[in-house]
Motif scaffolding. Sequence first.
Motif, mmCIF file in Angstrom:
data_model
loop_
_atom_site.group_PDB
_atom_site.id
_atom_site.type_symbol
_atom_site.label_atom_id
_atom_site.label_comp_id
_atom_site.label_asym_id
_atom_site.label_seq_id
_atom_site.Cartn_x
_atom_site.Cartn_y
_atom_site.Cartn_z
ATOM 1 N N HIS A 1 0.829 -1.201 0.000
ATOM 2 C CA HIS A 1 0.000 0.000 0.000
ATOM 3 C C HIS A 1 0.873 1.266 0.000
ATOM 4 N N ARG A 2 1.714 1.349 -1.010
ATOM 5 C CA ARG A 2 2.707 2.431 -1.066
ATOM 6 C C ARG A 2 2.058 3.817 -1.065
ATOM 7 N N GLU A 3 0.856 3.913 -1.654
ATOM 8 C CA GLU A 3 0.215 5.234 -1.723
ATOM 9 C C GLU A 3 -0.114 5.763 -0.334
ATOM 10 N N LEU A 4 -0.342 4.879 0.623
ATOM 11 C CA LEU A 4 -0.572 5.291 2.005
ATOM 12 C C LEU A 4 0.732 5.407 2.780
ATOM 13 N N ALA A 5 1.650 4.461 2.519
ATOM 14 C CA ALA A 5 2.902 4.428 3.273
ATOM 15 C C ALA A 5 3.711 5.711 3.112
ATOM 16 N N THR A 6 3.589 6.366 1.975
ATOM 17 C CA THR A 6 4.370 7.591 1.737
ATOM 18 C C THR A 6 3.907 8.753 2.601
ATOM 19 N N THR A 7 2.768 8.623 3.249
ATOM 20 C CA THR A 7 2.263 9.715 4.094
ATOM 21 C C THR A 7 2.782 9.632 5.523
ATOM 22 N N ALA A 8 3.664 8.672 5.807
ATOM 23 C CA ALA A 8 4.152 8.488 7.180
ATOM 24 C C ALA A 8 4.975 9.694 7.624
ATOM 25 N N PRO A 9 4.631 10.306 8.769
ATOM 26 C CA PRO A 9 5.419 11.428 9.268
ATOM 27 C C PRO A 9 6.776 10.950 9.778
ATOM 28 N N THR A 10 7.811 11.710 9.518
ATOM 29 C CA THR A 10 9.170 11.319 9.910
ATOM 30 C C THR A 10 9.277 11.105 11.412
ATOM 31 N N ALA A 11 8.606 11.939 12.190
ATOM 32 C CA ALA A 11 8.696 11.836 13.649
ATOM 33 C C ALA A 11 8.193 10.493 14.159
ATOM 34 N N ALA A 12 7.255 9.904 13.457
ATOM 35 C CA ALA A 12 6.744 8.590 13.860
ATOM 36 C C ALA A 12 7.505 7.462 13.175
ATOM 37 N N ARG A 13 7.998 7.721 11.964
ATOM 38 C CA ARG A 13 8.637 6.647 11.188
ATOM 39 C C ARG A 13 9.989 6.237 11.759
ATOM 40 N N GLU A 14 10.812 7.188 12.152
ATOM 41 C CA GLU A 14 12.168 6.861 12.599
ATOM 42 C C GLU A 14 12.188 5.972 13.840
ATOM 43 N N PRO A 15 11.417 6.278 14.896
ATOM 44 C CA PRO A 15 11.411 5.362 16.048
ATOM 45 C C PRO A 15 10.899 3.971 15.685
ATOM 46 N N ALA A 16 9.944 3.898 14.769
ATOM 47 C CA ALA A 16 9.397 2.603 14.368
ATOM 48 C C ALA A 16 10.445 1.778 13.634
ATOM 49 N N LEU A 17 11.223 2.412 12.766
ATOM 50 C CA LEU A 17 12.267 1.692 12.038
ATOM 51 C C LEU A 17 13.341 1.182 12.987
ATOM 52 N N ALA A 18 13.694 1.975 13.972
ATOM 53 C CA ALA A 18 14.690 1.539 14.961
ATOM 54 C C ALA A 18 14.168 0.347 15.751
ATOM 55 N N LEU A 19 12.908 0.399 16.129
ATOM 56 C CA LEU A 19 12.298 -0.707 16.867
ATOM 57 C C LEU A 19 12.223 -1.956 16.002
ATOM 58 N N HIS A 20 11.944 -1.778 14.727
ATOM 59 C CA HIS A 20 11.897 -2.919 13.808
ATOM 60 C C HIS A 20 13.253 -3.614 13.728
ATOM 61 N N ARG A 21 14.325 -2.856 13.727
ATOM 62 C CA ARG A 21 15.662 -3.458 13.709
ATOM 63 C C ARG A 21 15.902 -4.295 14.967
ATOM 64 N N GLU A 22 15.420 -3.812 16.105
ATOM 65 C CA GLU A 22 15.551 -4.585 17.344
ATOM 66 C C GLU A 22 14.738 -5.871 17.275
ATOM 67 N N LEU A 23 13.544 -5.797 16.720
ATOM 68 C CA LEU A 23 12.715 -6.992 16.579
ATOM 69 C C LEU A 23 13.387 -8.022 15.683
ATOM 70 N N LEU A 24 13.988 -7.568 14.588
ATOM 71 C CA LEU A 24 14.682 -8.486 13.690
ATOM 72 C C LEU A 24 15.835 -9.174 14.397
ATOM 73 N N ARG A 25 16.585 -8.429 15.195
ATOM 74 C CA ARG A 25 17.684 -9.037 15.942
ATOM 75 C C ARG A 25 17.158 -10.083 16.922
ATOM 76 N N ALA A 26 16.063 -9.749 17.608
ATOM 77 C CA ALA A 26 15.501 -10.684 18.580
ATOM 78 C C ALA A 26 14.934 -11.935 17.891
ATOM 79 N N ALA A 27 14.304 -11.743 16.731
ATOM 80 C CA ALA A 27 13.711 -12.871 16.020
ATOM 81 C C ALA A 27 14.765 -13.806 15.460
ATOM 82 N N ASN A 28 15.936 -13.264 15.116
ATOM 83 C CA ASN A 28 16.998 -14.073 14.502
ATOM 84 C C ASN A 28 18.033 -14.556 15.507
ATOM 85 N N ARG A 29 17.745 -14.306 16.783
ATOM 86 C CA ARG A 29 18.658 -14.748 17.819
ATOM 87 C C ARG A 29 18.678 -16.279 17.880
ATOM 88 N N PRO A 30 19.871 -16.905 17.958
ATOM 89 C CA PRO A 30 19.933 -18.381 18.008
ATOM 90 C C PRO A 30 19.205 -18.951 19.217
#
Length: 359
Positions: free
Chosen positions: A330-359
Amino acid sequence: MKQGIPQGRLERALRALARTTRTAQLGLADLEARLYRRELANTPVGAPVLVAGLPRGGTTMLLRVLAGCPEFAAHHGRDFPFVLCPLLWQAWTRPFQRPRAPRERVHADGILVTPDSPEALEEVLWTTFWPDHYRATSIAPWPSCDDPEFAAFYAAHRRKIVLLRARSDRRAHRYLAKNNAHLARLPALWSLLPDATVVVPFRAPTAHAASLLRMHRHFTALQARDPAARRGMAELGHFEFGLDLRPLDFGGWLRGRSLAQAHELGFWLEYWCAAHQHVLALADDPRLVLVDFDALAAHRDVTVLAKRLGIVEVAALQHAAATLQPPPEHRELATTAPTAAREPALALHRELLRAANRP
């Protein structure tokens, strides 16, 4: 309507009856436990698996994949609307059951269902026993699930669902449920089910939030046109979208916010962050399995998931996973994401990926 299946006059009457007789159904549930006590006692029950997470995160597809394993026993569409007494309801309706062609569910998202599809019906139990948690505009998390009456009912109900599915396939012995709201019951839920594994799929935040926003708009418009659709969601205890939106209030994140903001992408990104911060705090518990659904849908590799859940017939899981498709972005909606909300979410997503891929 229920999951895209048209309602006839009899079905509407039965749903109204089920809606207004919850207390009586609890009595019927006790009666069926006595009527089927011998069969229930001879039904082996293994460690349960619960699928939880924000909607649009892959929970439905993951439920369907896991339900493809013969060891699992999940609710089916046919168990509705008398969810609280499933054995009696099955006995009453069996003579009238007919196969139905698959239809797209009411979400209009391409997922086809029949009465025999696995369904997310368990929240009916929780709305019946814990009504105070369902506020007018939010759902309060569960700091505790310690209620002996509910614990006994829930245990009996899980065994009844296992028995229903084992009648068709004797290999079924592990209760499986999709219940998005279980996120708000962790870790208290483990006091009821200490041997339960909770599987939480997650997606990249902006695409996930865009899907949430799109679905909220869809259900808001649908329920405005069709009051029956609104009643149907409420009967199921599903308040994820639409005119009865009630977000899970993790850590009081909704304080100072209006639900009118739910028509903006930033609201759903903030919700995504609140929910996954809560999940990440529990990531060290071995009973919590984080699943990168974007990767799972792209590669369909279920090796790690099978191992974490102790699945015996891995080939069945692999076969079911072959149906997975990457979710739309849904790229037409995703492009409306405000930077102030997007950056913390991306950082949290990186943490989730690390936790999910932990041995």
